[in-house]
Enzyme design. Sequence first.
Site, PDB file in Angstrom:
ATOM      1  N   GLY A  58     -21.082   1.608 -19.707  1.00  0.00           N
ATOM      2  CA  GLY A  58     -21.591   1.624 -21.072  1.00  0.00           C
ATOM      3  C   GLY A  58     -22.276   0.366 -21.531  1.00  0.00           C
ATOM      4  O   GLY A  58     -23.075  -0.253 -20.821  1.00  0.00           O
ATOM      5  N   VAL A  69      -7.477  -6.289 -20.659  1.00  0.00           N
ATOM      6  CA  VAL A  69      -7.473  -7.149 -21.843  1.00  0.00           C
ATOM      7  C   VAL A  69      -6.258  -6.894 -22.727  1.00  0.00           C
ATOM      8  O   VAL A  69      -5.939  -7.714 -23.598  1.00  0.00           O
ATOM      9  CB  VAL A  69      -8.758  -6.972 -22.684  1.00  0.00           C
ATOM     10  CG1 VAL A  69      -9.979  -7.432 -21.918  1.00  0.00           C
ATOM     11  CG2 VAL A  69      -8.914  -5.548 -23.180  1.00  0.00           C
ATOM     12  N   ALA A 114     -17.066  -4.502 -18.657  1.00  0.00           N
ATOM     13  CA  ALA A 114     -18.420  -4.481 -18.100  1.00  0.00           C
ATOM     14  C   ALA A 114     -18.611  -3.434 -17.010  1.00  0.00           C
ATOM     15  O   ALA A 114     -19.641  -3.437 -16.348  1.00  0.00           O
ATOM     16  CB  ALA A 114     -18.765  -5.864 -17.546  1.00  0.00           C
ATOM     17  N   ARG A 170     -10.944  -3.297 -15.532  1.00  0.00           N
ATOM     18  CA  ARG A 170      -9.706  -2.950 -14.847  1.00  0.00           C
ATOM     19  C   ARG A 170      -9.951  -2.352 -13.470  1.00  0.00           C
ATOM     20  O   ARG A 170      -9.041  -2.257 -12.658  1.00  0.00           O
ATOM     21  CB  ARG A 170      -8.913  -1.944 -15.697  1.00  0.00           C
ATOM     22  CG  ARG A 170      -8.376  -2.525 -16.993  1.00  0.00           C
ATOM     23  CD  ARG A 170      -7.702  -1.475 -17.857  1.00  0.00           C
ATOM     24  NE  ARG A 170      -8.670  -0.507 -18.356  1.00  0.00           N
ATOM     25  CZ  ARG A 170      -8.627   0.801 -18.102  1.00  0.00           C
ATOM     26  NH1 ARG A 170      -7.673   1.297 -17.342  1.00  0.00           N
ATOM     27  NH2 ARG A 170      -9.549   1.607 -18.608  1.00  0.00           N
ATOM     28  N   LYS A 211     -11.678  -0.864 -35.965  1.00  0.00           N
ATOM     29  CA  LYS A 211     -13.038  -1.386 -36.093  1.00  0.00           C
ATOM     30  C   LYS A 211     -13.252  -2.073 -37.446  1.00  0.00           C
ATOM     31  O   LYS A 211     -13.997  -3.058 -37.532  1.00  0.00           O
ATOM     32  CB  LYS A 211     -14.056  -0.264 -35.876  1.00  0.00           C
ATOM     33  CG  LYS A 211     -14.121   0.202 -34.425  1.00  0.00           C
ATOM     34  CD  LYS A 211     -14.441  -0.939 -33.466  1.00  0.00           C
ATOM     35  CE  LYS A 211     -14.558  -0.509 -32.027  1.00  0.00           C
ATOM     36  NZ  LYS A 211     -14.872  -1.636 -31.110  1.00  0.00           N
ATOM     37  N   TYR A 266      -8.805   4.601 -35.191  1.00  0.00           N
ATOM     38  CA  TYR A 266     -10.014   3.980 -34.612  1.00  0.00           C
ATOM     39  C   TYR A 266     -10.804   3.268 -35.709  1.00  0.00           C
ATOM     40  O   TYR A 266     -11.258   2.139 -35.529  1.00  0.00           O
ATOM     41  CB  TYR A 266     -10.887   5.027 -33.928  1.00  0.00           C
ATOM     42  CG  TYR A 266     -12.144   4.442 -33.303  1.00  0.00           C
ATOM     43  CD1 TYR A 266     -12.063   3.588 -32.218  1.00  0.00           C
ATOM     44  CD2 TYR A 266     -13.404   4.727 -33.825  1.00  0.00           C
ATOM     45  CE1 TYR A 266     -13.204   3.026 -31.644  1.00  0.00           C
ATOM     46  CE2 TYR A 266     -14.552   4.173 -33.263  1.00  0.00           C
ATOM     47  CZ  TYR A 266     -14.447   3.324 -32.180  1.00  0.00           C
ATOM     48  OH  TYR A 266     -15.570   2.764 -31.620  1.00  0.00           O
ATOM     49  N   PHE A 279     -17.496   6.640 -23.817  1.00  0.00           N
ATOM     50  CA  PHE A 279     -16.801   6.705 -25.097  1.00  0.00           C
ATOM     51  C   PHE A 279     -16.225   8.102 -25.355  1.00  0.00           C
ATOM     52  O   PHE A 279     -15.017   8.266 -25.600  1.00  0.00           O
ATOM     53  CB  PHE A 279     -17.767   6.307 -26.220  1.00  0.00           C
ATOM     54  CG  PHE A 279     -17.176   6.412 -27.601  1.00  0.00           C
ATOM     55  CD1 PHE A 279     -16.484   5.341 -28.143  1.00  0.00           C
ATOM     56  CD2 PHE A 279     -17.313   7.571 -28.368  1.00  0.00           C
ATOM     57  CE1 PHE A 279     -15.927   5.423 -29.423  1.00  0.00           C
ATOM     58  CE2 PHE A 279     -16.764   7.659 -29.632  1.00  0.00           C
ATOM     59  CZ  PHE A 279     -16.073   6.588 -30.166  1.00  0.00           C
TER      60      PHE A 279
END
Length: 893
Positions: free
Chosen positions: A645, A693, A642, A666, A789, A785, A823
Amino acid sequence: MSTNSIALAYCADNESTVAEVQEHLSASAYTFHHYSCNRSTDNNFLTDQLLGQSDPILLFISDNYLKSAQCMSRGLKLLQEKRHDILPIIIDGITEDPATGQKKAVHTDFERVSDIIQYINYWQDQYLDLRRQKRQMNELDEDHFNTHLKVMREVSSEVGEFLRLLRSMNYLILPQFKANAYQQFFIFTEDEASWTSFKTGFNPPVPQPEPTAPEPEALEVETEAEPDPDPEIIANIPGIDKLYPEQSESNVSPEMDEPVEDVPAEAPESNEQEDEDIVADTPTPEPETGFSPEDEETETQSKAADMEDGSEYWQQSGEQDHEEIFEPVAEETSPEEEVSTEIQDQDRIERALSLLNNGQVEDGLQTMADAIEAQPDNATLRYHYALMLARSRKDYHSAREELLPVIELDPENTDALFLLGELEELEGDFESARSHYLMLLDVDEDYPNVYYRLGMITAAHFEEERAEAAKYFRKAAKQDRSNYDALYQYALLLNEALGKPEKAVKYFKKTLKVNAFHPFAYYDMALVYHQLGEYRKAADAYQKAIQINPELKTAENDEAFAIAAAQAEGNTHEKQTSTSASGTVNMSAIEALKDSIVQLEQLLREKEETVNDLEGQLAARPATPPPPPRPKVDQTVLITGATSGIGKATASLFAEKGYRVIITGRRRERLDLFRSQLTEQFEAEVMPLTFDVRSEQECEAALHQLSGQWAEIDILINNAGKAKGLAPVHEGELRHWEEMIDTNLKGLLYMTRLVAPGMVARGTGHIINVCSTAGKEAYPNGNVYNATKFGVDGLTKAMRMDLHKHGVRVGMVSPAHVEETEFALVRFDGDESRARIYEDFKPLASHDVAESIYFIVNQPAHVNILDVVLQGTQQASSTIIDRSGRDRYEEEE
């Protein structure tokens, strides 16, 4: 109602009054259960007791109740959730003289603005005193004290809205409830058949002397001798709305359950059914006032100083007060921190207000004038300077001159446009006022009270446009369902200007649904019935009118409506008399009847005719209405990633909408700064958790810190994710692959594993995974990537299969290119030149994705949106993008 069991809810101080009511009703077939509260915060709160039972509630509101933490904690939630099951009954409170020990009555009143402010001030003082005690106490039970402090803060923030909502309900004062053998009780229980037998045997005991003052007459009409103007008169004062924001609120009937349809005032008769449904009862949030975040921050930071010296500049606010805002600014800002222009503006405004409130008017105004001289284009400073000029010096002309540059600088500043319109009304420039109100509607057609102001101006000063005034009043009633004066004015115009007396009767009835004790609606309705030749109805309406407002009872009215009643009975003698020689007298009585309404209506417009006397009243009120408290949502949402972005935009949106928000990331400094911003801007409850995470241990340790409502996570948004590198599979870096797998997949799994068991145990919850169009189609050099996803897509489907039987919804949002994120910068290891991939087309913005997430969450419980895929208009796929520029889309914005 199907139950014969009734809940009696009250403050323990008023037990004798409630016991008397129960004794009177003991002959009925009902059983009664008592729920009481006292002044402490140590026992079960009344709201918790009442929400846990299903019986209809007789809620006895007294001064003791309104000053009891145990009664008032979460009281707003009680009214909101149990509104249709509650009959509020207003009773006198009781206090004890400390010198003599004798008990005496305390009248309970919240109809006038000053009465509401009294209770707001009481709770704010309680909260501030408690905070001072905390600073002075060396040894205390920290947890117990903080719990007590939290309750005080909650009540102080909600008491204003609690009373406003209570005023909108069909409450009764105790004599009204007791009247006619408790008929209102049986109406409330939808059991009027039982009332017939009950009243036959009803023989209440002779009341013994009580230590309370005599209660008012059942239909007592409040006098206008109080310093706070009567709401009926306020409704006709030009420019009063900003200073008396509650003037349009009154008793709203729970029978009103259909929305207003916006049809022209001259609508054909075929549309009259739509016109019937102007009043609705569906609970809706208060409309936003149009205050900018800067104004709200200024107001919040100014409140502490104002309350310390007794000022009422901001004290009408019912907003959530956070502990931080009551600390001096110096305690919150270290000397090393850079002071922004915004904070400097707030400081100037606060210093100026402090001077004004201490009687140093010229010094306070000079402080603002100096600030504006240094920053002539600062719209915020000019706006507040105008407010101060109007409030402290009553210099409406100068205040108006200060606002004109604000409009030039910011033509869409809704608050400035509204205030400018009010100032122009006060100066008698009604054409300009109307022009600025219409400009405001072009910007925000939902701005509070603007349609009502337009209706009042047009009806009073542009007589040839009274049909247009009727349209404004209809829209005002649609906008604010509690504005009974808008309904009343519309009814008058229907009869007088539009020639629709039958429809006027319908709207007088609607007025009475909203305010059952309106002082003139029955009388006007009686006149219309007389005009239509419905003499029995005219006589009946007149009898109700004089019961509510005895001032209407005159010899001329009695004679005229007696004739009407006689004509309804078919009394030939009276009919002949009305056309005989003595008919001259009788017709004179009827003419006097018609004239009397003009005189009575003149009372309502009395203030408008004496507008030059407004200064004293303006000085007694705040110079601007505070924004209504933001609605709170009793749900906790946890958002990973959070600090930037999509996660940051989503946290902002949920905080704005009133959720409790847990933000994770972080970077501790970013989280703390973001928490401070959300707290100040939205008065939000925000919990920052710092962890990675990718670490199972850090995730577990962080979530184990949570307790109470924070631990019961209702919504989990697995947003944390990243792309690292853009290279063919035979050239990719292993560290990039591991970082993406650990974050995008394992982090999502860790968080879900920790949060989902609580959702399963409670039988409800919602998990939203932030995926990507990269999980729908592969693209060159995307390899790992893409794999992560695609994995998120598969995990989401599998999770849904596991959790749907436990009432837990699982969904996903899959955006394409999104700017306002890190990103690209992360993907290219901080290489800003390579990260500039959005300059030649317009991608999605992070708030676009946040809106989609919010939409998914706010579907009915039986609806689960599985996936939302979205991309910019210039993007057809991951690799097909129109890079011809973004100007046309930015121009639209």
